[in-house]
Write a protein that holds these residues in place. Structure first.
Motif, mmCIF file in Angstrom:
data_model
loop_
_atom_site.group_PDB
_atom_site.id
_atom_site.type_symbol
_atom_site.label_atom_id
_atom_site.label_comp_id
_atom_site.label_asym_id
_atom_site.label_seq_id
_atom_site.Cartn_x
_atom_site.Cartn_y
_atom_site.Cartn_z
ATOM 1 N N ALA A 176 -15.637 17.140 8.301
ATOM 2 C CA ALA A 176 -15.472 18.246 8.160
ATOM 3 C C ALA A 176 -16.517 19.152 9.597
ATOM 4 O O ALA A 176 -17.103 18.158 9.654
ATOM 5 N N ARG A 177 -15.935 20.001 10.305
ATOM 6 C CA ARG A 177 -17.360 20.580 11.799
ATOM 7 C C ARG A 177 -18.472 21.618 10.619
ATOM 8 O O ARG A 177 -17.469 22.158 9.683
ATOM 9 N N THR A 178 -18.958 21.262 11.029
ATOM 10 C CA THR A 178 -20.355 22.046 10.915
ATOM 11 C C THR A 178 -20.275 23.851 11.148
ATOM 12 O O THR A 178 -19.414 24.187 11.974
ATOM 13 N N LEU A 179 -20.628 24.515 10.590
ATOM 14 C CA LEU A 179 -20.670 26.307 10.272
ATOM 15 C C LEU A 179 -21.344 26.448 11.658
ATOM 16 O O LEU A 179 -22.833 26.258 11.510
ATOM 17 N N PRO A 180 -21.295 27.691 12.408
ATOM 18 C CA PRO A 180 -22.509 28.030 13.341
ATOM 19 C C PRO A 180 -22.986 29.461 12.503
ATOM 20 O O PRO A 180 -21.846 29.505 12.057
ATOM 21 N N ARG A 181 -24.248 29.623 12.680
ATOM 22 C CA ARG A 181 -25.002 30.403 11.792
ATOM 23 C C ARG A 181 -24.021 32.164 11.798
ATOM 24 O O ARG A 181 -23.949 32.275 11.153
ATOM 25 N N ASP A 182 -23.373 32.526 12.629
ATOM 26 C CA ASP A 182 -22.387 33.695 12.568
ATOM 27 C C ASP A 182 -21.182 33.869 11.345
ATOM 28 O O ASP A 182 -21.031 34.719 10.856
ATOM 29 N N ARG A 191 -20.509 15.980 -0.919
ATOM 30 C CA ARG A 191 -19.223 15.726 -0.644
ATOM 31 C C ARG A 191 -18.367 16.766 -0.608
ATOM 32 O O ARG A 191 -17.072 17.002 -0.366
ATOM 33 N N GLU A 192 -18.511 16.854 -2.671
ATOM 34 C CA GLU A 192 -17.650 17.795 -3.016
ATOM 35 C C GLU A 192 -17.077 19.088 -2.705
ATOM 36 O O GLU A 192 -16.017 19.953 -2.587
ATOM 37 N N THR A 193 -18.595 19.519 -2.925
ATOM 38 C CA THR A 193 -18.312 20.616 -2.169
ATOM 39 C C THR A 193 -17.996 21.304 -0.486
ATOM 40 O O THR A 193 -17.364 21.446 0.062
ATOM 41 N N GLY A 194 -18.706 19.971 0.776
ATOM 42 C CA GLY A 194 -18.021 19.971 1.415
ATOM 43 C C GLY A 194 -16.491 19.496 1.721
ATOM 44 O O GLY A 194 -15.828 20.817 2.865
ATOM 45 N N LEU A 195 -16.063 18.905 0.599
ATOM 46 C CA LEU A 195 -14.362 19.044 0.710
ATOM 47 C C LEU A 195 -13.296 20.603 0.495
ATOM 48 O O LEU A 195 -12.837 20.679 0.811
ATOM 49 N N ALA A 196 -14.562 20.538 -0.179
ATOM 50 C CA ALA A 196 -13.899 22.061 -1.004
ATOM 51 C C ALA A 196 -13.954 23.662 0.224
ATOM 52 O O ALA A 196 -12.650 23.701 0.120
ATOM 53 N N LEU A 197 -14.806 23.353 0.992
ATOM 54 C CA LEU A 197 -15.336 24.399 1.502
ATOM 55 C C LEU A 197 -14.083 23.562 3.295
ATOM 56 O O LEU A 197 -13.569 24.868 4.045
ATOM 57 N N ALA A 198 -14.287 22.692 3.723
ATOM 58 C CA ALA A 198 -13.690 22.251 4.877
ATOM 59 C C ALA A 198 -11.673 22.769 4.681
ATOM 60 O O ALA A 198 -10.758 23.405 5.206
ATOM 61 N N GLY A 199 -11.509 22.032 3.135
ATOM 62 C CA GLY A 199 -10.191 22.818 3.245
ATOM 63 C C GLY A 199 -9.709 24.200 3.036
ATOM 64 O O GLY A 199 -8.809 24.303 3.057
ATOM 65 N N ALA A 200 -11.437 24.942 1.801
ATOM 66 C CA ALA A 200 -10.379 25.791 2.511
ATOM 67 C C ALA A 200 -10.496 26.644 4.248
ATOM 68 O O ALA A 200 -9.802 27.545 4.254
ATOM 69 N N LEU A 201 -11.512 26.567 4.758
ATOM 70 C CA LEU A 201 -12.085 26.749 6.552
ATOM 71 C C LEU A 201 -10.620 26.967 7.014
ATOM 72 O O LEU A 201 -10.325 26.993 8.406
ATOM 73 N N ASN A 202 -9.761 24.952 6.674
ATOM 74 C CA ASN A 202 -8.729 24.815 7.500
ATOM 75 C C ASN A 202 -7.468 24.673 6.892
ATOM 76 O O ASN A 202 -6.164 24.961 8.097
#
Length: 282
Positions: free
Chosen positions: A37-43, A271-282
């Protein structure tokens, strides 16, 4: 624009919201990158900081006054240390368990627990006072209404109309759960809990607000999706699965954090945390 709110755990009293956010963001983005997934900016990220509620007032001595076994209060502090000891002994063969007879005996069961925990991967290198202080923060959260209320207010102020995800670690998962239950007007949030002790019966679960009934806790109304992630060797997250206590809608997952089972950074880079976060953000 705060899309992701971070809620820290124990022993963060000497930090601040900017320090927490800056420290967590690289690991958070590593997890997102591993998930593709794409990374997040600080803001996009902010921290609900409440650690200063446990910071001791200034005094004339150097550093914080030391704590030892004699300072441990009976009740929650005592029971937490013993439960961490038992969990660490179960997870690591090098940690002597409560039934192990040591060469040097001590009349204080708490001292034995502290000595044993010093050999565990999570508590290795920590002073006895730090271990005691960690248990004390949990006790103070549940027994001091001002502390409990202020911690929830910090999180409530951090959540905005753009917030879609709350990532909560350790004691922070308790703050997050209770605050979400107290704000049913919020909508469509994803909760990601890391190393959470929420389901530890007798010590944590039965002290939650709202009070659980019939062995089940209330589902926080604003949460549309809840992913709970735990390392098998995490001594703080004694109960690795939350679904049996909070409902089958929870997705319980396990990760391997290596030697630092309760450290938030390997939880975030997983990766599991990244997938969970990416799913929520998308």
């Amino acid at each position: 624009m705060t899309r992701v709110v971070l809620v820290h755990g124990i022993a963060q009293q000497l930090k601040g919201p900017e320090t927490i956010a800056e420290a967590w963001l690289p690991s958070l983005n590593d997890g997102l990158a591993l998930s593709g997934a794409r990374t997040l900016p600080r803001d996009d990220v902010s921290a609900a900081f409440y650690g200063d509620l446990f910071r001791r007032p200034g005094h004339r001595g150097l550093g914080e006054p030391p704590l030892d076994a004699s300072d441990v209060e009976l009740g929650l502090e005592h029971e937490l240390l013993l439960s961490w000891w038992e969990a660490a002994a179960d997870a690591e063969s090098r940690v002597p368990g409560p039934n192990t007879t040591g060469r040097l005996r001590t009349p204080l069961i708490v001292q034995r627990a502290l000595n044993a925990l010093s050999h565990s991967t999570f508590f290795a290198g920590l002073a006895e006072g730090t271990m005691i202080g960690s248990a004390r923060q949990v006790r103070r959260y549940f027994t001091e209404p001002d502390v409990r209320g202020a911690a929830g207010q910090r999180l409530a102020r951090a959540v905005t109309g753009e917030t879609t995800v709350i990532v909560a670690h350790s004691l922070g998962s308790i703050v997050a759960y209770e605050t979400l239950c107290a704000h049913p007007q919020w909508q469509d949030l994803t909760l990601i809990t890391l190393g959470s002790p929420l389901a530890v019966r007798g010590l944590i679960f039965d002290r939650l607000r709202p009070t659980p009934h019939g062995g089940m806790a209330r589902w926080p109304v604003p949460v549309k999706r809840w992913i709970n992630i735990a390392d098998h060797g995490d001594a703080v997250a004694l109960m690795k699965e939350l679904a049996p206590s909070f409902g089958t809608r929870i997705q319980d997952q396990t990760v391997n954090n290596g030697a630092r089972a309760h450290d938030v950074r390997p939880y975030l880079t997983a990766r599991e945390t990244g997938l969970a976060l990416a799913g929520a953000l998308n």
